[in-house]
Write a protein that holds these residues in place. Structure first.
Motif, short mmCIF file in Angstrom:
data_model
loop_
_atom_site.label_atom_id
_atom_site.label_comp_id
_atom_site.label_asym_id
_atom_site.label_seq_id
_atom_site.Cartn_x
_atom_site.Cartn_y
_atom_site.Cartn_z
N GLU A 108 51.69 -8.95 45.95
CA GLU A 108 52.66 -8.50 44.94
C GLU A 108 52.04 -8.46 43.55
O GLU A 108 52.55 -7.83 42.64
CB GLU A 108 53.85 -9.49 44.88
N LYS A 109 50.96 -9.21 43.44
CA LYS A 109 50.37 -9.37 42.10
C LYS A 109 49.18 -8.45 41.90
O LYS A 109 48.65 -7.88 42.85
CB LYS A 109 49.92 -10.82 41.92
N LEU A 110 48.77 -8.36 40.65
CA LEU A 110 47.59 -7.56 40.34
C LEU A 110 46.35 -8.30 40.79
O LEU A 110 46.25 -9.53 40.64
CB LEU A 110 47.55 -7.31 38.83
N ARG A 111 45.39 -7.55 41.33
CA ARG A 111 44.15 -8.17 41.77
C ARG A 111 43.04 -7.82 40.78
O ARG A 111 42.66 -6.67 40.63
CB ARG A 111 43.78 -7.65 43.16
N PRO A 112 42.52 -8.84 40.07
CA PRO A 112 41.48 -8.58 39.08
C PRO A 112 40.22 -8.01 39.72
O PRO A 112 39.93 -8.25 40.89
CB PRO A 112 41.18 -9.96 38.50
N LYS A 113 39.50 -7.26 38.92
CA LYS A 113 38.31 -6.56 39.39
C LYS A 113 37.15 -6.97 38.49
O LYS A 113 37.22 -6.80 37.28
CB LYS A 113 38.61 -5.08 39.22
N GLN A 114 36.11 -7.52 39.10
CA GLN A 114 34.93 -7.87 38.29
C GLN A 114 33.96 -6.68 38.22
O GLN A 114 33.64 -6.11 39.24
CB GLN A 114 34.20 -9.07 38.89
N ARG A 115 33.54 -6.35 37.04
CA ARG A 115 32.50 -5.32 36.88
C ARG A 115 31.46 -5.83 35.89
O ARG A 115 31.78 -6.61 34.99
CB ARG A 115 33.09 -4.00 36.38
N GLU A 116 30.22 -5.39 36.07
CA GLU A 116 29.11 -5.96 35.31
C GLU A 116 28.44 -4.93 34.41
O GLU A 116 28.32 -3.77 34.78
CB GLU A 116 28.05 -6.53 36.28
N PHE A 117 28.01 -5.40 33.27
CA PHE A 117 27.25 -4.55 32.34
C PHE A 117 26.02 -5.32 31.87
O PHE A 117 25.95 -6.54 32.02
CB PHE A 117 28.11 -4.11 31.15
N ALA A 118 25.05 -4.60 31.33
CA ALA A 118 23.78 -5.23 30.94
C ALA A 118 23.96 -6.10 29.69
O ALA A 118 24.69 -5.74 28.78
CB ALA A 118 22.73 -4.17 30.68
N ARG A 119 23.30 -7.23 29.69
CA ARG A 119 23.26 -8.10 28.54
C ARG A 119 22.66 -7.38 27.35
O ARG A 119 21.76 -6.56 27.51
CB ARG A 119 22.28 -9.24 28.84
N ARG A 120 23.10 -7.70 26.18
CA ARG A 120 22.44 -7.20 24.98
C ARG A 120 21.25 -8.10 24.69
O ARG A 120 21.42 -9.33 24.52
CB ARG A 120 23.40 -7.22 23.80
N ASN A 121 20.06 -7.52 24.68
CA ASN A 121 18.88 -8.24 24.23
C ASN A 121 18.42 -7.56 22.95
O ASN A 121 18.54 -6.35 22.81
CB ASN A 121 17.76 -8.14 25.27
N ILE A 122 17.85 -8.33 22.05
CA ILE A 122 17.39 -7.76 20.79
C ILE A 122 15.96 -8.22 20.54
O ILE A 122 15.62 -9.38 20.83
CB ILE A 122 18.34 -8.18 19.64
N SER A 123 15.15 -7.32 20.03
CA SER A 123 13.74 -7.65 19.82
C SER A 123 13.57 -8.74 18.77
O SER A 123 14.42 -8.90 17.88
CB SER A 123 12.96 -6.39 19.41
N TYR A 124 12.51 -9.49 18.87
CA TYR A 124 12.12 -10.53 17.93
C TYR A 124 13.09 -11.70 17.81
O TYR A 124 13.13 -12.37 16.80
CB TYR A 124 11.85 -9.93 16.53
N THR A 125 13.89 -11.91 18.86
CA THR A 125 14.74 -13.09 18.82
C THR A 125 15.03 -13.56 20.24
O THR A 125 14.61 -12.91 21.20
CB THR A 125 16.04 -12.82 18.02
N VAL A 126 15.68 -14.69 20.36
CA VAL A 126 16.14 -15.15 21.67
C VAL A 126 17.66 -15.18 21.63
O VAL A 126 18.26 -15.26 20.57
CB VAL A 126 15.59 -16.56 22.03
N MET A 127 18.26 -15.09 22.81
CA MET A 127 19.70 -14.93 22.81
C MET A 127 20.35 -15.75 23.90
O MET A 127 21.14 -15.25 24.67
CB MET A 127 20.02 -13.47 23.03
N SER A 128 19.99 -16.99 23.95
CA SER A 128 20.68 -17.84 24.89
C SER A 128 21.08 -19.09 24.12
O SER A 128 20.30 -19.61 23.31
CB SER A 128 19.76 -18.16 26.07
N LYS A 129 22.31 -19.52 24.35
CA LYS A 129 22.79 -20.68 23.58
C LYS A 129 21.91 -21.89 23.80
O LYS A 129 21.69 -22.68 22.88
CB LYS A 129 24.24 -20.98 23.98
N ARG A 130 21.40 -22.00 25.02
CA ARG A 130 20.55 -23.15 25.34
C ARG A 130 19.30 -23.15 24.44
O ARG A 130 18.92 -24.17 23.88
CB ARG A 130 20.15 -23.08 26.81
N LYS A 131 18.71 -21.99 24.29
CA LYS A 131 17.51 -21.89 23.45
C LYS A 131 17.85 -22.01 21.97
O LYS A 131 17.11 -22.64 21.20
CB LYS A 131 16.77 -20.59 23.74
N LEU A 132 18.96 -21.43 21.59
CA LEU A 132 19.35 -21.53 20.18
C LEU A 132 19.65 -22.99 19.82
O LEU A 132 19.32 -23.45 18.73
CB LEU A 132 20.57 -20.64 19.90
N LEU A 133 20.24 -23.70 20.79
CA LEU A 133 20.51 -25.13 20.57
C LEU A 133 19.20 -25.90 20.35
O LEU A 133 19.13 -26.78 19.50
CB LEU A 133 21.29 -25.70 21.76
#
Ligand code: ATP
Ligand code: MG
Length: 562
Positions: A251-276
């Motif tokens: 009876e309910k809506l069934r969520p749908k997972q879809r994936e997209f590419a991570r944003r990476n940017i040159s000359y930096t890191v982008m993970s909270k673990r590394k930023l920490l």
């Protein structure tokens, strides 16, 4: 970018298809699901702009859901910072929700799964469990506890919840298939014992649900139509769907997972673990250090929310991993600041100019346009007098024809003021220039309409009147890393690529007096130098500016070169 200009991204295409196949527009609902274990970065901005952008496009609600299932890393400080950043970017969430609000519902569903024979308590060590996982080409091994009775499982699981066991003694696993080709389906862990206090539920729980078990069920509870996540979750989609199957009501809506590419940017890191790590090990001064790729760092650096949203839009949503050039982000902030930032004059590396034919006790007020790009920006008063500072590099005793700035016996225009000519220099014993003696053409005042004022000279340089200037501190930033992809090497730590010159502090800058009243967050163009903003550390006694970006536009140049 306007809607007409760009075609639908592939996520929008998926949604359009679902709508064409009968999904009602009113059922569309999205969420942005940060884990409160760090500050948001420019990569998160991609996900924020995607989800909230869809919300705006389809007039659909977007929930802010804190994915807070790991009490060892999560804190209220991060929750507050995340909310502040999303609001600053200009987005409004529908509901503020927490996965931890669903702990009881998730627990009850886990009980149901045990009763359905779909989950069991495993009492092996984590090493044993890992050993039995198998490999992508070899099936795993069933746990000796896999066939425990429902009663035994219920009893153990209840005791796990009540805190009667120590961490690591038992886990709850889904009973799927230890020979499954997708390794994530080999009886994944649903709960582990953690005797840690949670930032919201305190010590109420001794067991905490795993991400895979929590995420899809939270989407289902909130009736999220499209659950958008990054590519590394692609293989998790099968498990996401399997977990949904266990509780799904048609009876309910069934969520749908879809994936997209991570944003990476040159000359930096982008993970909270590394930023920490950068924060904790003192490579930067906190999460909002202007060199950090965090939203708070960019804000402090002088970036506008609009430039970050425009950047996200231009960089787009991709199906495959890619790296976006940091210059594109700089291009967007430059473009916006060019429109909104008042022009002012500041001298970063001063050398003294004496205008020998300008009366000693005279001074005058010149009128300067605030922003030629904005006719409503008005004008301001800039004092002029006999002694000025100009940039040391704007003067040469001798130079070739391509040097359009000040040189001996040649003329240059002082921005908003007069044409001057350099006649002689005064040096110290080491040959360093202390003063440049000049004469001015008193009829050449900018905007005065005289013939002399319209005289063409090759160069225009900026300056400040010494007796009116305000001394300030300027912080000049360069890239935090010297390598384009610092975290892409297997045997080199990303921190080995830290740029030792990423911050230069200049306490000997002189700015025009109109800046005396500048406040935190104000943004300016220092003419010929770049865009600057007032840093949070700034006080009335000690003005502190950050250079947001230099004026030079390397991105546009690169585009032209093609
Ligand atoms: P990190 O590795 O930096 O900690 P994360 O994915 O663990 O990132 P979450 O707080 O779980 O961080 O992310 C919240 C949402 O933002 C998720 O939907 C996630 O997929 C998305 N996201 C995180 N990093 C990026 C990125 N670099 N580009 C696009 N979306 C991202
Ligand atoms: Mg995460």
């Amino acid at each position: 970018m306007t809607e007409e200009k760009r075609s639908l991204n592939f996520i929008e295409q998926i949604i359009e298809e679902d709508l064409a196949n009968g999904l009602e527009t009113s059922k569309l609902r999205f969420r942005f699901p940060p884990e409160p274990n760090g500050y948001l970065h420019i990569g998160h901005a991609a996900s924020i702009c995607l989800n909230f952008g869809l919300g705006l496009k389809y007039n659909a609600p977007v929930n802010l859901r804190f994915d807070d299932t790991n009490p060892t890393k999560e804190e209220q400080e991060y929750v507050d910072a995340i909310k502040k950043d999303i609001q600053w970017l200009g987005f409004k969430w529908d509901k503020e929700l927490y996965s931890s609000d669903y702990f009881m519902q998730l627990y009850n569903w886990a009980i149901k799964m045990i009763k359905d024979g779909k989950a069991y308590v495993d009492s092996q060590t984590s090493e044993e469990v890992a050993r039995q996982k198998g490999t992508p080409t070899q099936p795993g091994t069933d746990s000796p506890f896999r066939d425990r009775t429902v009663e035994e499982n219920l009893d153990l699981f209840t005791k796990m919840k009540n805190g009667e066991f120590e961490e690591g003694e038992h886990i709850l696993r889904a009973k799927i298939d230890m020979a499954h080709t997708n390794m994530l389906m080999r009886d994944p862990i649903m709960y582990r014992i953690l005797k840690k206090s949670h930032h919201r539920t305190g010590s109420e729980w001794n067991i905490y649900p795993m991400y895979d078990w929590t995420h899809g069920e939270s989407d289902y509870i909130e009736q999220i139509s499209h659950s958008l996540c990054t590519l590394e979750f692609k293989h998790h989609r099968e498990l996401y769907n399997w977990f949904l199957d266990q509780v799904y009501d048609p009876e309910k809506l069934r969520p749908k997972q879809r994936e997209f590419a991570r944003r990476n940017i040159s000359y930096t890191v982008m993970s909270k673990r590394k930023l920490l790590q950068l924060v904790e090990e003192g490579y930067v001064n906190g999460w909002d250090d202007p060199r950090m790729p965090t939203i708070s760092g960019l804000r402090r650096r002088g970036y506008t929310p609009g430039s970050i949203v425009d950047f996200s839009e231009t960089a787009g949503i991709a199906k495959r991993d890619n790296v976006t050039d940091i210059a594109l982000l700089e291009f967007h902030v430059r473009q916006e600041l060019n429109k909104i930032a008042p022009r002012v004059m500041a001298v970063l590396d001063p050398v003294k100019v004496v205008i020998t034919n300008y009366p000693e006790d005279q001074e005058e007020i010149l009128i300067a346009e605030n922003n030629p790009e904005d006719e409503n920006a008005g004008s301001r008063e800039v004092p002029f007098s006999r002694e000025l500072y100009i940039e040391r590099e704007d003067f040469r005793e001798q130079a070739n024809k391509k040097f359009f700035r000040l040189k001996l016996d040649k003329e240059v225009r002082l921005k908003n003021a007069y044409i001057i000519k350099a006649n002689s220099v005064v040096k110290d014993e080491e040959g360093k220039i202390l003063e440049i003696h000049c004469t001015y053409d008193k009829d050449s005042k900018s905007g005065s309409g005289t013939e002399a004022s319209m005289r063409k000279v090759k160069g225009t340089i900026h300056w400040v009147s010494i007796k009116h200037a305000v001394k300030a501190e300027v912080r000049l930033y360069d890239r935090l890393f010297t390598d384009e992809a610092p975290d892409s090497y297997k045997d080199v730590d990303f921190k080995d690529f830290i740029n030792p010159d990423s911050l230069k502090i200049n306490k000997n800058t002189f700015v025009e007096p109109s800046l005396k009243t500048a406040k935190t967050g104000d943004r300016f163009q220092f003419q010929r130098l770049g865009y600057f903003n007032i840093d949070d550390d700034s006080t009335v006694e000690n003005l502190v500016f950050n250079r947001t970006v230099p004026l030079r536009d390397s991105w546009a140049k690169m585009q032209k070169k093609g």
